[in-house]
Design a protein around this motif. Structure first.
Motif: not given
Length: 307
Positions: A237-261
């Motif tokens: 739990f982390k202090n945030s604006n006078k409350f303590f919160i945490r994030l559980l049951n995380i799921a998701g995805d992401n898409v990446t595009k990269v150009k490198i030298n």
């Protein structure tokens, strides 16, 4: 005739051979490399049937000077050149800008005092952020020139800034852009998988990304990636604006595009689009009971340009 035929076969084989490519950083000592990061994050919290939406955009220009090279590791001094933060919450818009000379905007003044203060990162040739250190230097003298404010407000302001610019947050943002390189040599259309870990604020997650070398141009390598985001260890739990919160049951995805030298391996352009969902647990005190649990959806868009 037989010799001619043999040479022809060898020529065809040589022409059709795809040369393997070693994708990695090739930076030079005492050289400085710059990136501009634009991070947008939309958070949608469904609390007691009502959507509470917070939209945040942070833009920063960072310079990375290579201080030393140790085998496969680069020691860098990193300095923010400018910082801008915009936030939309409950129909209100809040703007903070390190280049804003408005002395009444306390957050802008604090961000202006962060500019030019260096911290240290150690990055591998594969783009892994090994360590982020000395971020406390960012906040040295942060209240210089401030009007008289009480200690409670100073503590709150420092906590807000450290949440966005502390070791873990900076490491998480940088690895999103740089942990893209394979362990072995590859050719065009080759695939490889990397895994990164994010531990920031009330989130603890890991991302498994499959990358593809899409193409090669005169000056760049073009890479794309798709990822699955999942929970790692149970966050505190982390202090945030006078409350303590945490994030559980995380799921998701992401898409990446990269150009490198091609020469340096440094990012020329990068974009990561992220979608995460989870459940927030909220307490009023750290030792108290959970007051409420509600779903949260996070949509992020991190764009980076470099030279």
């Amino acid at each position: 005739m037989k010799l001619t035929f043999t040479l022809l076969i060898l020529l065809i084989a040589a022409t059709g051979y795809s040369q393997k490519i070693k994708l990695q950083l090739n930076l030079q000592k005492d050289s400085t490399y710059t990136i501009t990061m634009n991070a947008k994050m939309d958070i949608d919290q469904l609390i007691q049937g009502a959507h509470q939406i917070v939209k945040t955009t942070i833009t920063g220009v960072m310079s990375h000077k290579v201080i030393s090279i140790q085998d496969t590791l680069y020691d860098m001094d990193v300095t923010y050149k400018s910082l801008v933060m915009n936030m939309e919450l409950g129909g209100k818009t809040i703007n903070f800008n390190s280049q804003d000379n408005d002395t009444t905007n306390i957050m802008s003044k604090a961000m202006r005092n962060m500019i030019g203060n260096s911290f240290t990162i150690m990055m591998s040739k594969r783009g892994q952020i090994v360590t982020v250190k000395n971020t406390e230097r960012l906040f040295a003298g942060i209240f210089k020139g401030f009007p008289a404010i009480d200690e409670q407000k100073k503590t709150q302001l420092m906590a807000q800034l450290q949440q966005s610019f502390g070791d873990k947050s900076i490491k998480g943002n940088l690895q999103e852009s740089f942990v893209i390189f394979p362990k072995v040599q590859v050719d065009v259309k080759s695939n490889w998988t990397n895994q990164t870990f994010l531990e920031a604020a009330a989130i603890s997650a890991k991302t498994k990304t499959t990358f593809t070398l899409d193409g090669v141009t005169d000056d760049a390598y073009e890479i794309s990636g798709t990822a699955v985001i999942m929970a790692d260890k149970v966050p505190e739990f982390k202090n945030s604006n006078k409350f303590f919160i945490r994030l559980l049951n995380i799921a998701g995805d992401n898409v990446t595009k990269v150009k490198i030298n091609k020469k340096t391996g440094w990012i020329m352009q990068s974009n990561v689009k992220k979608h995460i969902k989870g459940d927030v647990e909220l307490k009023q005190t750290l030792d108290g009971p959970i007051l409420i649990t509600y779903p949260m959806v996070i949509d992020g868009d991190l764009s980076t340009t470099g030279n």
